[in-house]
Design a protein around this motif. Structure first.
Motif, short mmCIF file in Angstrom:
data_model
loop_
_atom_site.label_atom_id
_atom_site.label_comp_id
_atom_site.label_asym_id
_atom_site.label_seq_id
_atom_site.Cartn_x
_atom_site.Cartn_y
_atom_site.Cartn_z
N PHE A 18 13.86 -2.67 65.36
CA PHE A 18 13.61 -2.78 63.92
C PHE A 18 12.83 -1.56 63.46
O PHE A 18 12.02 -1.01 64.21
CB PHE A 18 12.77 -4.03 63.61
N PHE A 19 13.08 -1.15 62.22
CA PHE A 19 12.25 -0.09 61.61
C PHE A 19 11.81 -0.62 60.25
O PHE A 19 12.65 -0.96 59.40
CB PHE A 19 13.06 1.21 61.45
N ILE A 20 10.50 -0.73 60.09
CA ILE A 20 9.97 -1.32 58.85
C ILE A 20 9.44 -0.24 57.92
O ILE A 20 8.72 0.67 58.36
CB ILE A 20 8.85 -2.32 59.17
N ALA A 60 5.16 -11.73 55.08
CA ALA A 60 5.32 -11.54 56.52
C ALA A 60 6.20 -12.66 57.08
O ALA A 60 7.09 -12.41 57.91
CB ALA A 60 3.96 -11.54 57.20
N GLU A 61 5.98 -13.87 56.60
CA GLU A 61 6.75 -15.03 57.07
C GLU A 61 8.26 -14.82 56.81
O GLU A 61 9.09 -15.08 57.68
CB GLU A 61 6.26 -16.26 56.27
N GLN A 62 8.58 -14.34 55.61
CA GLN A 62 10.00 -14.12 55.26
C GLN A 62 10.60 -13.02 56.15
O GLN A 62 11.75 -13.12 56.57
CB GLN A 62 10.13 -13.73 53.79
N ILE A 63 9.81 -11.98 56.39
CA ILE A 63 10.31 -10.88 57.23
C ILE A 63 10.57 -11.38 58.65
O ILE A 63 11.61 -11.08 59.25
CB ILE A 63 9.30 -9.70 57.24
N VAL A 64 9.63 -12.17 59.17
CA VAL A 64 9.78 -12.65 60.55
C VAL A 64 10.95 -13.65 60.65
O VAL A 64 11.66 -13.64 61.65
CB VAL A 64 8.45 -13.25 61.07
N ASP A 65 11.16 -14.43 59.60
CA ASP A 65 12.32 -15.34 59.59
C ASP A 65 13.60 -14.52 59.78
O ASP A 65 14.45 -14.85 60.60
CB ASP A 65 12.44 -16.09 58.25
N LYS A 66 13.67 -13.42 59.02
CA LYS A 66 14.87 -12.57 59.07
C LYS A 66 15.01 -11.93 60.46
O LYS A 66 16.10 -11.91 61.04
CB LYS A 66 14.71 -11.48 57.99
N MET A 67 13.88 -11.43 60.99
CA MET A 67 13.93 -10.77 62.30
C MET A 67 14.33 -11.77 63.38
O MET A 67 15.16 -11.46 64.24
CB MET A 67 12.55 -10.19 62.64
N GLU A 68 13.75 -12.95 63.33
CA GLU A 68 14.04 -13.96 64.36
C GLU A 68 15.54 -14.32 64.34
O GLU A 68 16.17 -14.42 65.39
CB GLU A 68 13.18 -15.22 64.14
N THR A 69 16.08 -14.48 63.13
CA THR A 69 17.51 -14.81 63.01
C THR A 69 18.35 -13.70 63.66
O THR A 69 19.28 -13.97 64.44
CB THR A 69 17.89 -14.95 61.52
N ILE A 70 18.00 -12.45 63.35
CA ILE A 70 18.77 -11.31 63.90
C ILE A 70 18.67 -11.29 65.43
O ILE A 70 19.66 -11.13 66.14
CB ILE A 70 18.28 -9.98 63.29
N VAL A 71 17.45 -11.48 65.95
CA VAL A 71 17.25 -11.42 67.41
C VAL A 71 18.04 -12.53 68.09
O VAL A 71 18.79 -12.27 69.05
CB VAL A 71 15.75 -11.53 67.78
N ARG A 72 17.91 -13.75 67.58
CA ARG A 72 18.59 -14.88 68.25
C ARG A 72 20.10 -14.69 68.23
O ARG A 72 20.79 -14.97 69.20
CB ARG A 72 18.17 -16.21 67.63
N LYS A 73 20.61 -14.20 67.09
CA LYS A 73 22.05 -13.96 66.97
C LYS A 73 22.50 -12.90 67.99
O LYS A 73 23.48 -13.05 68.69
CB LYS A 73 22.34 -13.48 65.55
N ARG A 74 21.72 -11.82 68.06
CA ARG A 74 22.06 -10.71 68.97
C ARG A 74 22.03 -11.17 70.43
O ARG A 74 22.88 -10.83 71.23
CB ARG A 74 21.04 -9.60 68.73
N LEU A 75 21.01 -11.99 70.76
CA LEU A 75 20.89 -12.44 72.15
C LEU A 75 22.03 -13.40 72.51
O LEU A 75 22.57 -13.33 73.61
CB LEU A 75 19.52 -13.11 72.40
N ARG A 76 22.39 -14.25 71.54
CA ARG A 76 23.52 -15.18 71.78
C ARG A 76 24.80 -14.38 72.01
O ARG A 76 25.55 -14.63 72.93
CB ARG A 76 23.72 -16.11 70.58
#
Ligand code: DC
Length: 231
Positions: free
Chosen positions: A147-149, A211-227
């Motif tokens: 990620f690049f913020i 921060a919560e909204q950003i982390v929601d987005k990051m978590e979704t991306i990570v879980r999708k990528r790992l799956r």
């Protein structure tokens, strides 16, 4: 642990963008270790200052680096810093140290040693969220997700000013903005390990969302990528 069994998430971006906050939160959600690599550059700068060495004299700083024992431990979602067995976790945050990090951060051989330290640290982790300036480009080019913020410069300065004011520091918004601009320029323009997004980084603008909204987005991306990686 073998590289293929490890999960590495990198978060890079400029000063004051809220990287540490979101990196910590993401690490908690993913049950991963959090690594603040800025703490390493701060530690080397502090060691120099405490030994009476001008951090601008990077050749002396390098000699000192080889003589000191630096330890970085992840405890309670903080990267704890020990120099020769002494806890320096708070001391590395002194604004006088922050101002002088640019010399150590621009010295290629010291950067090489710190990148090696980051890779050694990650080698002992099953999952790691590591944040800094060059994590996706230099330290972990094969990371699972990068990620690049970014965030509007004036908004970053306003947030930093608010944090410093709450911490009891008497500094004007203009001074915070000027220091931030100087740090951005030094981070972006150094020859080795400059601040820049990896080609395959996911760009996130943190100006408006929480921060919560950003982390929601990051978590979704990570879980999708790992799956996707498992299939
Ligand atoms: O993230 P921070 O503000 O604590 O970082 C302090 C300084 O360390 C920052 O100005 C640039 C440098 N740094 C770096 O050059 N590379 C990294 N991976 C992390 C930090």
């Amino acid at each position: 642990m073998k590289q293929k069994d490890r999960i590495i998430i990198t978060i890079d971006g400029p000063a004051g963008v809220g990287k540490s906050t979101v990196a910590r939160m993401l690490a908690r959600r993913l049950d991963a270790v959090f690594l603040d690599t800025g703490a390493m550059y701060r530690a080397v700068t502090l060691a120099a200052v405490e030994h009476g060495i001008d951090p601008a004299d990077t050749s002396k700083a390098q000699t000192l680096f080889d003589l000191c024992r630096f330890e970085f431990r992840s405890e309670n979602e903080t990267t704890k810093v020990f120099i020769d067995g002494q806890d320096k976790t708070a001391a590395i945050r002194d604004p006088k140290i922050t101002e002088q990090i640019k010399y150590i951060a621009s010295a290629p051989s010291l950067r090489g040693k710190l990148v090696q330290m980051q890779q050694d640290f990650a080698a002992g982790c099953r999952r790691i969220v590591t944040e800094g300036r060059d994590q996706g480009t230099v330290a972990f080019p094969d990371a699972n997700v990068k990620f690049f913020i970014t965030a509007d410069a004036e908004e970053r300065a306003r947030r930093r000013h608010r944090d410093l004011t709450v911490a009891g520091k008497d500094i004007s918004l203009e001074a915070v903005f000027a220091q931030q601009q100087a740090r951005d320029a030094s981070d972006e323009n150094r020859v080795v390990g400059p601040l820049k997004p990896a080609e395959d980084a996911v760009m996130i603008d943190a100006t408006i969302p929480t921060a919560e909204q950003i982390v929601d987005k990051m978590e979704t991306i990570v879980r999708k990528r790992l799956r996707a990686g498992k299939n």
